[in-house]
Design a protein around this motif. Sequence first.
Motif, mmCIF file in Angstrom:
data_model
loop_
_atom_site.group_PDB
_atom_site.id
_atom_site.type_symbol
_atom_site.label_atom_id
_atom_site.label_comp_id
_atom_site.label_asym_id
_atom_site.label_seq_id
_atom_site.Cartn_x
_atom_site.Cartn_y
_atom_site.Cartn_z
ATOM 1 N N ALA A 1 1.013 -1.219 -0.116
ATOM 2 C CA ALA A 1 -0.077 -0.132 -0.011
ATOM 3 C C ALA A 1 0.994 1.146 -0.116
ATOM 4 N N MET A 2 0.341 2.348 -0.512
ATOM 5 C CA MET A 2 1.258 3.557 -0.602
ATOM 6 C C MET A 2 0.401 4.802 0.005
ATOM 7 N N PRO A 3 0.191 4.881 1.091
ATOM 8 C CA PRO A 3 -0.311 6.143 1.596
ATOM 9 C C PRO A 3 0.532 7.371 1.368
ATOM 10 N N ALA A 4 -0.211 8.539 1.562
ATOM 11 C CA ALA A 4 0.589 9.815 1.518
ATOM 12 C C ALA A 4 0.252 10.716 2.153
ATOM 13 N N ALA A 5 1.166 11.763 2.638
ATOM 14 C CA ALA A 5 0.906 12.786 3.435
ATOM 15 C C ALA A 5 1.805 14.141 3.187
ATOM 16 N N THR A 6 1.366 15.279 3.443
ATOM 17 C CA THR A 6 2.324 16.392 3.234
ATOM 18 C C THR A 6 3.406 16.523 4.206
ATOM 19 N N GLN A 7 4.477 17.191 4.068
ATOM 20 C CA GLN A 7 5.544 17.404 4.857
ATOM 21 C C GLN A 7 5.095 18.132 6.068
ATOM 22 N N THR A 8 4.368 19.112 5.650
ATOM 23 C CA THR A 8 3.723 19.865 7.014
ATOM 24 C C THR A 8 3.016 19.152 8.132
ATOM 25 N N LEU A 9 2.080 18.180 7.622
ATOM 26 C CA LEU A 9 1.578 17.369 8.596
ATOM 27 C C LEU A 9 2.474 16.366 9.418
ATOM 28 N N LEU A 10 3.584 16.006 8.446
ATOM 29 C CA LEU A 10 4.585 15.041 9.310
ATOM 30 C C LEU A 10 5.366 15.776 10.318
#
Length: 423
Positions: free
Chosen positions: A211-220
């Motif tokens: 699976a390949m979930p994604a997030a923004t660096q700001t949220l990380l």
Amino acid sequence: MMTELSLRSPETKAAEAAPSSLEVVTAFDDFMRAFEAFRETNDERLAEIEARLSPDVVTSEKLSRLDDALDRQQKLLDDLALKGRRPALAAGEGPSAVAGRERKTAFDAYVRRGAAASLRGLESKALIAGTDGQGGYLVPDETEREIGRRLAKVSPIRAIATVRASTASVFRKPFATEGFASGWAAETAARAQSATPALDEPAFPAMELFAMPAATQTLLDDAAVDLDQWIAEEVETAFAEQESVAFVTGDGATRPQGFLTPPAVANASWSWGSIGYVATGAAGAFAASNPSDRLLDLVYALRAGYRRNAHFVMNRRTQAAVRKLKDGDGRYLWEPPATAGAEATLMGFPLVEAEAMPDIAADAHAIAFGDFRRGYLVVDRVGVRILRDPFTSKPYVLFYTTKRVGGGVQDFDAIKTLRFAAS
């Protein structure tokens, strides 16, 4: 097959709270009201068929709408029950509290900033072959356990099958297809030598699931986001969807072997290595007269030892057709769950809804019945890996998450199917 990128905010998912008891009770009451309306409308339809040989169009359309409403209420009820059962991640569950915290801190730094030095050092000390170029790093133990717990709740076949963990790429399990010979003898009578049991050793290779979930660096960068919880929630749906298909119809080459993949033979001619079936007596449909009789034949095609823990498995469209069936005394064969979070039953046996099951069609094996705990084996290879990718889909950071899973039939006598065919 590549999963779609999930761009839902980790903050949003982390903020989801367990449902209140009032929400569950209200949803269950709505479900029971929908079922009562469905039952009354179906009785009206059957009466019209008896009187005019065909139902009124308005009644049929109303029944179809009620059937859809019943499915929606069932899904809402299942979702609420699932959220209520989700356990919180337990920190410090590694080999020791200190080592667990150290690894979790290093993993958190890798996921948030891509800082892999500490994590690489820990895996080197533990003799784990996991580098960025070789497929990423192992997730902490508690994150892997959380993924497994979630899959057990939302992957329908996994929930009723036997699940084993393995460190090998291929899991082998000897199985006695014919037991030891036995018999009675007088106290002083000679005993004949018992026959050697026939053994089979099916192999269950572990296939790669991703699976390949994604997030923004700001949220990380936001320390309030629980990344372990977010990762487990993001991969839950993707893994469950892929597993659900593979455990039913998988080819055994690039994915686990499904229980519908072995050769299907009429149950009267059943032999080891095949799945026995009972025919409905009509191509692509239940028989016109006494359709429930074939379901009864299916139940008793299974030996008594297997029936004690047996489940029906079918998709929602087949379940919609089964909901309309009655026995000879006019009682519905399908019964709603007795409580929130429980399973609907068919002829007194729990019913599991698996969307990967085929629809009712000519020669389709649309209903399965059996003891899946004894009949089907799921093998999880220990270790879930994550590879951080901040380049492919900027400004999003992708997390390529892989898990090794195998599966297949281990007892061919424990599962039977209903084939929608004349014979």
